[in-house]
Design an enzyme around this catalytic site. Structure first.
Site, PDB file in Angstrom:
ATOM      1  CE  LYS A  21      -2.622   0.424   3.557  1.00 43.28           C
ATOM      2  NZ  LYS A  21      -2.989   1.858   4.115  1.00 43.28           N
ATOM      3  CB  SER A  22       3.868   2.310   1.722  1.00 44.87           C
ATOM      4  OG  SER A  22       3.173   2.422   3.577  1.00 44.87           O
ATOM      5  NE  ARG A  26       5.684   6.749   0.746  1.00 38.98           N
ATOM      6  CZ  ARG A  26       5.758   6.175   2.205  1.00 38.98           C
ATOM      7  NH1 ARG A  26       4.008   5.304   1.498  1.00 38.98           N
ATOM      8  NH2 ARG A  26       5.543   6.668   2.982  1.00 38.98           N
ATOM      9  N   GLY A  91      -4.755   8.044   5.355  1.00 41.55           N
ATOM     10  CA  GLY A  91      -4.294   9.004   5.809  1.00 41.55           C
ATOM     11  C   GLY A  91      -2.728   8.463   5.366  1.00 41.55           C
ATOM     12  NE  ARG A 119      -5.877   7.464  10.920  1.00 44.53           N
ATOM     13  CZ  ARG A 119      -5.266   7.335   9.772  1.00 44.53           C
ATOM     14  NH1 ARG A 119      -5.860   6.284   9.004  1.00 44.53           N
ATOM     15  NH2 ARG A 119      -3.531   6.807  10.609  1.00 44.53           N
ATOM     16  CG  ASP A 309       0.598   0.006   9.173  1.00 44.43           C
ATOM     17  OD1 ASP A 309      -0.018   0.586  10.696  1.00 44.43           O
ATOM     18  OD2 ASP A 309       0.761   0.077   8.054  1.00 44.43           O
ATOM     19  CE  LYS A 336      -0.272   4.184  12.946  1.00 41.20           C
ATOM     20  NZ  LYS A 336       0.680   4.852  12.269  1.00 41.20           N
ATOM     21  NE  ARG A 340      -5.541   0.038  13.367  1.00 40.30           N
ATOM     22  CZ  ARG A 340      -4.833   0.076  11.928  1.00 40.30           C
ATOM     23  NH1 ARG A 340      -3.092   0.153  11.846  1.00 40.30           N
ATOM     24  NH2 ARG A 340      -5.358   0.184  10.907  1.00 40.30           N
ATOM     25  NE  ARG A 382      -2.748  -1.972   8.228  1.00 39.25           N
ATOM     26  CZ  ARG A 382      -2.103  -2.742   7.033  1.00 39.25           C
ATOM     27  NH1 ARG A 382      -2.724  -3.890   6.841  1.00 39.25           N
ATOM     28  NH2 ARG A 382      -2.431  -1.992   5.904  1.00 39.25           N
TER      29      ARG A 382
HETATM   30  C1  S3P Z   1       2.890   4.677   6.121  1.00 39.34           C
HETATM   31  C2  S3P Z   1       3.067   5.414   7.542  1.00 39.34           C
HETATM   32  C3  S3P Z   1       2.599   5.072   8.879  1.00 39.34           C
HETATM   33  C4  S3P Z   1       1.361   3.838   8.413  1.00 39.34           C
HETATM   34  C5  S3P Z   1       0.793   3.423   7.397  1.00 39.34           C
HETATM   35  C6  S3P Z   1       1.724   4.294   6.122  1.00 39.34           C
HETATM   36  C7  S3P Z   1       3.268   5.340   5.007  1.00 39.34           C
HETATM   37  O1  S3P Z   1       1.740   6.093   8.743  1.00 39.34           O
HETATM   38  O2  S3P Z   1       0.563   3.556   9.792  1.00 39.34           O
HETATM   39  O3  S3P Z   1      -0.126   2.884   6.937  1.00 39.34           O
HETATM   40  O4  S3P Z   1       3.076   4.732   3.792  1.00 39.34           O
HETATM   41  O5  S3P Z   1       3.837   6.484   5.286  1.00 39.34           O
HETATM   42  P1  S3P Z   1       2.311   6.616  10.187  1.00 39.34           P
HETATM   43  O6  S3P Z   1       3.641   7.532   9.310  1.00 39.34           O
HETATM   44  O7  S3P Z   1       1.481   7.315  10.580  1.00 39.34           O
HETATM   45  O8  S3P Z   1       3.650   6.797  10.870  1.00 39.34           O
END
Ligand code: S3P
Length: 430
Positions: A21-22, A26, A91, A119, A309, A336, A340, A382
């Site tokens: 996902k990250s 990006r 987020g 959030r 996560d 989150k 959680r 999750r």
């Molecule tokens: C993420 C960073 C994390 C993670 C989120 C994805 C990212 O959050 O919990 O699911 O893709 O940069 P934080 O930056 O709030 O730690």
């Protein structure tokens, strides 16, 4: 929709893990900032990532799907969108896009669903304001952001947040101001790795990352590795369901993301890694877990960013281990998609596991898992998936109250778990 999981015997086979996902967020955003065409292979087509794709279209970027997981992005200058950008539950989408939009000098209003609207956004607003970006609204969505970036920044990333770090770097790309981020505890570094792949210059000096003079991105091919946060459900399930043996191939093993795999090893899991290699600057490989005895362990606050996560799933594994597990430094878990820390203590307790929040720690006594409860998820994907895995190792079925949100990160979760032999079924509403 309610889902229920039942003990069904060993889980075996290769787990079809979707793209990370990250990396998926990006790849689209960096492609949208780059000159020329970016092609993404293995993109995670989940609601969160689709929200990013839709947002980029609203910024005037051409984003097209041309096959399963295969997307094309034609980057260029962004324009101010006519309507608010809805980031749904994500987020990562909202925080990264705020930074990128500011760097592009555009004005945009961001909204989200009920969870995202609660959030904290001050953590990204404060550094962007220090960079001269203007904001309207409070410290939660909806918020309006207006670039350009007019000042440099030396940001200290506490609490460790890769989203905030990425927002600052993305904002900085649109200016020639000095931009640096210091990280006392490192967060995931996918932005730094992928930006370097897109041709952006960095200096990395101990815990400090500084943008260099070359801040232009050129379009490229991005191959997205498997998501370790999604793989954790299958690997954790294999560790606690008797007789199981599960393999996940081509999964991201970046050290800032492999905390869960390390945690399984520390708890004594029968785990092996193979075929470890580099692709697009990231470390990837295969992980195999076999069922075997597990033992409770202690995890410190410094270890949390590498598995932030995966804590709900680690708590489930701890429930199936012998003895006590203590996971420290979980304050960030309260911010989150749900709280959680509270929901894991509540859900595990409802299933007969001795679990409690102790300040910002989670303490779990492992042993036989009774199950037989309906668990509250507050719409957190999750929390839902972790409790469904718990049910596979429990004496009686475990039900989760809202399963739709699983689609935000892992739309194929049920099918992927079924491929291993898991029984997860819909519960008819009364
Ligand atoms: C993420 C960073 C994390 C993670 C989120 C994805 C990212 O959050 O919990 O699911 O893709 O940069 P934080 O930056 O709030 O730690």
């Amino acid at each position: 929709m309610k889902l229920r999981s039942l003990a069904t015997g060993p889980l075996t086979g290769a787990f079809p893990v979707p793209g990370d996902k990250s990396l998926s967020h990006r790849a689209l955003i960096f492609g949208a900032l780059a000159e020329g065409e970016t092609v993404v292979a293995g993109l995670l087509e989940s609601e969160d990532v689709l929200a990013t794709a839709e947002a980029l279209r609203a910024f005037g970027v051409r984003v097209e799907r041309f096959g399963p997981g295969r997307w094309r992005v034609l980057g260029g200058r962004w324009r101010s969108p006519d309507a608010p950008i809805d980031c749904g539950n994500s987020g990562t989408a909202v925080r990264l896009l705020m930074g990128a939009a500011a760097g592009q000098g555009v004005r945009a209003t961001f909204t989200g669903d009920a969870s995202l609207s609660k959030r904290p956004m001050r953590r990204v607003k404060a550094p962007l304001e220090a960079m001269g970006v203007r904001f309207e609204g409070g410290d939660t969505l909806p918020m309006t952001v207006e670039g350009p970036v007019t000042r440099g920044i030396a940001h200290v990333n506490v609490p460790a947040s890769a989203q905030v770090k990425s927002a600052v770097l993305l904002a900085g790309l649109g200016s020639d101001q000095p931009v640096e981020v210091a990280e006392p505890v490192p967060s995931r570094d996918h932005s730094e790795i992928m930006l370097a792949e897109f041709g952006v210059a960095f200096q990395r000096d101990g815990t400090v990352t500084r943008l260099g003079a070359g801040r232009r991105l050129s379009g490229r091919l991005v191959e997205v590795a498997g998501d370790p946060s999604s793989a954790a459900f299958a690997l954790g399930a294999a560790a606690i369901v008797p007789g199981s043996e599960v393999t996940v191939k081509d999964v991201l093993l970046n050290p800032h993301r492999s905390g869960f795999v390390m945690a399984l090893q520390r708890m004594g899991a029968d785990l092996a890694m193979a075929n470890i290699r580099e692709r697009g600057g990231e470390t990837i490989g295969d992980v195999r877990v076999r069922f075997g005895p597990l033992f409770g362990a202690e995890f410190t606050a410094e270890e949390i960013p590498s598995m932030v996560d995966e804590i709900p799933m680690l708590a489930v594994v701890a429930a199936g281990a012998r003895g006590e597990t203590r996971i420290e430094g979980l304050d960030e878990l309260r911010h989150k998609e749900s709280d959680r820390l509270a929901l894991m203590a509540e859900g595990l307790s409802a299933c007969g596991v001795e679990a409690r929040a102790d300040g910002d720690a989670l303490v779990i006594q492992g042993g036989p898992i009774r199950g037989g409860a309906s668990v509250r998820t507050e719409g957190d994907h999750r929390i839902a998936m972790s409790h469904l895995v718990l049910g596979l190792a429990a004496e009686q079925p475990v039900t989760v109250d809202e399963a739709e949100m699983i689609a935000t990160s892992f739309p194929t979760f049920r099918d992927a778990m079924k491929a291993l032999g898991a029984r997860i079924e819909e519960v008819a509403e009364q």
